[in-house]
Design a protein around this motif. Structure first.
Motif, PDB file in Angstrom:
ATOM      1  N   ILE A  53       0.922  -1.133  -0.023  1.00  0.00           N
ATOM      2  CA  ILE A  53      -0.113  -0.079   0.030  1.00  0.00           C
ATOM      3  C   ILE A  53       0.874   1.259  -0.002  1.00  0.00           C
ATOM      4  N   PHE A  54       1.863   1.388   0.810  1.00  0.00           N
ATOM      5  CA  PHE A  54       2.844   2.324   0.926  1.00  0.00           C
ATOM      6  C   PHE A  54       3.618   2.624  -0.385  1.00  0.00           C
ATOM      7  N   VAL A  55       4.059   1.586  -1.267  1.00  0.00           N
ATOM      8  CA  VAL A  55       4.872   1.875  -2.420  1.00  0.00           C
ATOM      9  C   VAL A  55       3.655   2.154  -3.521  1.00  0.00           C
ATOM     10  N   VAL A  56       2.531   1.603  -3.407  1.00  0.00           N
ATOM     11  CA  VAL A  56       1.442   2.055  -4.373  1.00  0.00           C
ATOM     12  C   VAL A  56       0.961   3.718  -4.263  1.00  0.00           C
ATOM     13  N   GLY A  57       0.992   3.944  -3.020  1.00  0.00           N
ATOM     14  CA  GLY A  57       0.401   5.408  -2.832  1.00  0.00           C
ATOM     15  C   GLY A  57       1.561   6.273  -3.020  1.00  0.00           C
ATOM     16  N   LEU A  58       2.828   5.740  -2.687  1.00  0.00           N
ATOM     17  CA  LEU A  58       4.126   6.715  -2.987  1.00  0.00           C
ATOM     18  C   LEU A  58       4.135   6.898  -4.494  1.00  0.00           C
ATOM     19  N   ALA A  59       4.017   5.937  -5.353  1.00  0.00           N
ATOM     20  CA  ALA A  59       3.986   6.159  -6.705  1.00  0.00           C
ATOM     21  C   ALA A  59       2.718   7.045  -7.261  1.00  0.00           C
ATOM     22  N   VAL A  60       1.716   7.009  -6.661  1.00  0.00           N
ATOM     23  CA  VAL A  60       0.632   7.923  -7.120  1.00  0.00           C
ATOM     24  C   VAL A  60       1.084   9.316  -6.644  1.00  0.00           C
TER      25      VAL A  60
END
Length: 151
Positions: A53-60
């Motif tokens: 979740i952190f990685v996906v949120g960081l990418a967005v």
């Protein structure tokens, strides 16, 4: 808050978003993880879920930051990334609650007749000043733009 959520210990969120409590005020969801129960049941699986979740949120959020100076809905994408983070992290949930509260307050202030009247007057004064400045420029230099180079 650590990787274990409050919901794993049996204090699951029972408040439905947008529901009204007994005192007539709108209540908010309880803070904590919104991961599926089978993911929360295993510490390793829940921790890897949080990393994902952190990685996906960081990418967005990173894409939104790139869109700020470039064409695109930068702030909308950043808030979308924050919403992704808010599905798992309490700090992001608190940031989104604060943002939602501030936006609601600003919208209510903007609907106030005195504030609307003031904004209309300030906009009209600003437009008059712009027209006067453009008029002075055209009177002094003509219609030729300064970046037109004939040489």
């Amino acid at each position: 808050m650590n990787a274990e959520s409050d919901e794993r210990r049996g204090t699951a969120a029972t408040v439905v978003p947008g529901s009204v409590s007994g005192d007539g005020q709108k209540s908010e969801r309880e803070l904590g993880s919104r991961a599926p129960r089978f993911i929360r049941s295993s510490r390793v699986l829940h921790l890897s879920w949080q990393v994902g979740i952190f990685v996906v949120g960081l990418a967005v959020v990173g894409a939104g930051i790139v869109m700020l100076p470039l064409p695109g809905p930068g702030w909308l994408v950043i808030f979308g990334g924050m919403a992704i983070w808010a599905t798992e992290f309490v700090w992001a949930q608190l940031v989104l609650r604060w943002t939602r509260r501030k936006v609601t307050e600003a919208a209510q202030r903007a609907l106030d007749p005195k504030v609307r009247r003031r904004n209309i007057v300030l906009t009209a004064v600003g437009l008059v000043i712009m027209v006067v400045l453009v008029g002075i420029y055209v009177w002094k230099f003509g219609v030729v733009m300064p970046w037109k180079i004939d040489e």
